[in-house]
Design an enzyme around this catalytic site. Structure first.
Site, PDB file in Angstrom:
ATOM      1  N   GLY A  12       8.835  27.619  41.129  1.00 19.11           N
ATOM      2  CA  GLY A  12       8.383  28.988  41.368  1.00 19.11           C
ATOM      3  C   GLY A  12       7.696  29.216  42.702  1.00 19.11           C
ATOM      4  O   GLY A  12       6.968  30.200  42.855  1.00 19.11           O
ATOM      5  N   ASN A  14       9.101  30.270  45.361  1.00 15.04           N
ATOM      6  CA  ASN A  14       9.610  31.561  45.856  1.00 15.04           C
ATOM      7  C   ASN A  14       9.012  32.728  45.074  1.00 15.04           C
ATOM      8  O   ASN A  14       8.738  33.781  45.656  1.00 15.04           O
ATOM      9  CB  ASN A  14      11.139  31.600  45.796  1.00 15.04           C
ATOM     10  N   ARG A  65      25.766  32.945  25.881  1.00 12.57           N
ATOM     11  CA  ARG A  65      25.316  33.425  27.191  1.00 12.57           C
ATOM     12  C   ARG A  65      25.199  34.951  27.192  1.00 12.57           C
ATOM     13  O   ARG A  65      24.262  35.523  27.736  1.00 12.57           O
ATOM     14  CB  ARG A  65      26.300  32.975  28.276  1.00 12.57           C
ATOM     15  N   ARG A  91      20.805  29.308  36.262  1.00 10.02           N
ATOM     16  CA  ARG A  91      21.833  29.747  35.321  1.00 10.02           C
ATOM     17  C   ARG A  91      22.748  30.740  36.022  1.00 10.02           C
ATOM     18  O   ARG A  91      22.293  31.493  36.887  1.00 10.02           O
ATOM     19  CB  ARG A  91      21.190  30.478  34.132  1.00 10.02           C
ATOM     20  N   ASN A 107      19.927  36.791  45.247  1.00  9.54           N
ATOM     21  CA  ASN A 107      19.620  35.376  45.004  1.00  9.54           C
ATOM     22  C   ASN A 107      19.239  34.723  46.324  1.00  9.54           C
ATOM     23  O   ASN A 107      19.668  35.160  47.394  1.00  9.54           O
ATOM     24  CB  ASN A 107      20.864  34.674  44.436  1.00  9.54           C
ATOM     25  N   HIS A 109      19.472  30.925  48.181  1.00 15.03           N
ATOM     26  CA  HIS A 109      20.166  29.646  48.035  1.00 15.03           C
ATOM     27  C   HIS A 109      19.787  28.758  49.219  1.00 15.03           C
ATOM     28  O   HIS A 109      19.762  29.221  50.362  1.00 15.03           O
ATOM     29  CB  HIS A 109      21.677  29.882  48.000  1.00 15.03           C
ATOM     30  N   ASP A 145      27.352  31.711  44.086  1.00 11.56           N
ATOM     31  CA  ASP A 145      26.846  31.827  45.468  1.00 11.56           C
ATOM     32  C   ASP A 145      27.894  32.389  46.418  1.00 11.56           C
ATOM     33  O   ASP A 145      27.960  31.993  47.588  1.00 11.56           O
ATOM     34  CB  ASP A 145      26.340  30.455  45.962  1.00 11.56           C
ATOM     35  N   LYS A 172      10.171  26.617  53.569  1.00 14.37           N
ATOM     36  CA  LYS A 172       9.254  27.394  54.405  1.00 14.37           C
ATOM     37  C   LYS A 172       9.950  28.680  54.891  1.00 14.37           C
ATOM     38  O   LYS A 172       9.365  29.765  54.893  1.00 14.37           O
ATOM     39  CB  LYS A 172       8.823  26.530  55.597  1.00 14.37           C
ATOM     40  N   GLU A 174      12.578  30.035  53.361  1.00 13.93           N
ATOM     41  CA  GLU A 174      12.848  30.861  52.172  1.00 13.93           C
ATOM     42  C   GLU A 174      11.662  31.774  51.883  1.00 13.93           C
ATOM     43  O   GLU A 174      11.835  32.959  51.573  1.00 13.93           O
ATOM     44  CB  GLU A 174      13.092  29.973  50.945  1.00 13.93           C
TER      45      GLU A 174
HETATM   46  C1  GAR Z   1      14.845  27.140  46.050  1.00 11.14           C
HETATM   47  O1  GAR Z   1      14.890  26.284  47.160  1.00 11.14           O
HETATM   48  C2  GAR Z   1      16.139  27.916  45.919  1.00 11.14           C
HETATM   49  O2  GAR Z   1      16.768  28.127  47.142  1.00 11.14           O
HETATM   50  C3  GAR Z   1      16.951  27.001  45.049  1.00 11.14           C
HETATM   51  O3  GAR Z   1      16.048  26.481  44.123  1.00 11.14           O
HETATM   52  C4  GAR Z   1      14.782  26.351  44.747  1.00 11.14           C
HETATM   53  C5  GAR Z   1      13.730  26.870  43.802  1.00 11.14           C
HETATM   54  O4  GAR Z   1      12.464  26.572  44.289  1.00 11.14           O
HETATM   55  N1  GAR Z   1      18.024  27.702  44.415  1.00 11.14           N
HETATM   56  C6  GAR Z   1      19.205  27.156  44.166  1.00 11.14           C
HETATM   57  O5  GAR Z   1      19.494  26.001  44.430  1.00 11.14           O
HETATM   58  C7  GAR Z   1      20.210  28.104  43.529  1.00 11.14           C
HETATM   59  N2  GAR Z   1      21.514  27.534  43.540  1.00 11.14           N
HETATM   60  P1  GAR Z   1      11.183  27.321  43.711  1.00 11.14           P
HETATM   61  O6  GAR Z   1      11.276  27.242  42.187  1.00 11.14           O
HETATM   62  O7  GAR Z   1      10.029  26.556  44.238  1.00 11.14           O
HETATM   63  O8  GAR Z   1      11.232  28.755  44.195  1.00 11.14           O
END
Ligand code: GAR
Length: 203
Positions: A12, A14, A65, A91, A107, A109, A145, A172, A174
């Site tokens: 979490g 982000n 789902r 998911r 999203n 990525h 994606d 960082k 992100e």
């Molecule tokens: C993030 O780096 C995000 O880009 C990635 O998961 C991480 C979650 O970090 N997402 C993926 O790989 C989606 N395919 P966080 O829980 O610390 O935000």
């Protein structure tokens, strides 16, 4: 003010970056709810500390789902959420879910899409030998994606990097990029023309 819902499964960071940047007085957007599918995930603790409502919906307790996604959609609709941010939400979302929020699901990525979609984007980049890695914020479509790209940020891959050091450098970026995109969406500065996204102003 745009009401934002965050869907997350893990640490979490982000989520915290979004809340820290957006949940301020007079902000154009605000994180109103976290929806998490993993009991005990660290993001739940982050939401409690930030005073953001958290809803735990364990996908394993749902028969399909479609039913799970319907419960998530209903929780978002009940809170009048206008923008859905996937933030480490491990998911795939169903087409029926996307139809409930057309053009309103984004999203982040950890790769420069369309390179390295799916799981382990950072590891894939390292193993491929690219010199530049980064992150992408994109609209979510029915693929993995594959949706229209809104914004990207690049970072160097350094010779001594392992997955953890490169992931930290990407994260960082992100944490800066994701709130900037949400603000731009809230200002109406992002328009979709087919597969191309137009930004009316720099992020
Ligand atoms: C993030 O780096 C995000 O880009 C990635 O998961 C991480 C979650 O970090 N997402 C993926 O790989 C989606 N395919 P966080 O829980 O610390 O935000």
């Amino acid at each position: 003010m745009m009401r934002v819902g965050v869907l997350a499964s893990g640490s979490g960071s982000n989520f915290s970056a979004l809340v820290g940047a957006l949940n301020q007085p007079a902000s154009a957007a605000r994180v109103e709810v976290l929806i998490c599918n993993v009991p005990g995930a660290k993001v739940l603790q982050r939401a409690a500390e930030a005073g953001v409502e958290a809803v735990l919906l364990d996908h394993r307790s749902m028969p399909s789902r479609e039913q799970y996604d319907e419960a998530v959609a209903q929780a978002l609709i009940d809170r009048r959420i206008e923008l859905v941010c996937l933030a480490g939400y491990m998911r795939l979302v169903s087409p029926a879910f996307l139809r409930r929020f057309p053009g309103k699901v984004i999203n982040i990525h950890p790769a420069l899409l369309p390179a390295f979609p799916g799981l382990h984007g950072v590891r894939q980049a390292l193993e491929s030998g690219v010199r530049v890695a980064g992150c992408t914020v994109h609209f979510v479509d029915e693929g993995t994606d594959t949706g229209p790209i809104i914004a990207q940020a690049a970072v160097p891959v350094l010779p001594a990097d392992d997955e953890a050091s490169l992931a930290a450098r990407i994260q960082k970026e992100e944490h800066r990029l994701y709130p900037a995109v949400v603000r731009a969406l809230a200002r109406g500065a992002v328009t979709l023309e087919g597969r191309k996204v137009r930004l009316e102003e720099p992020l």
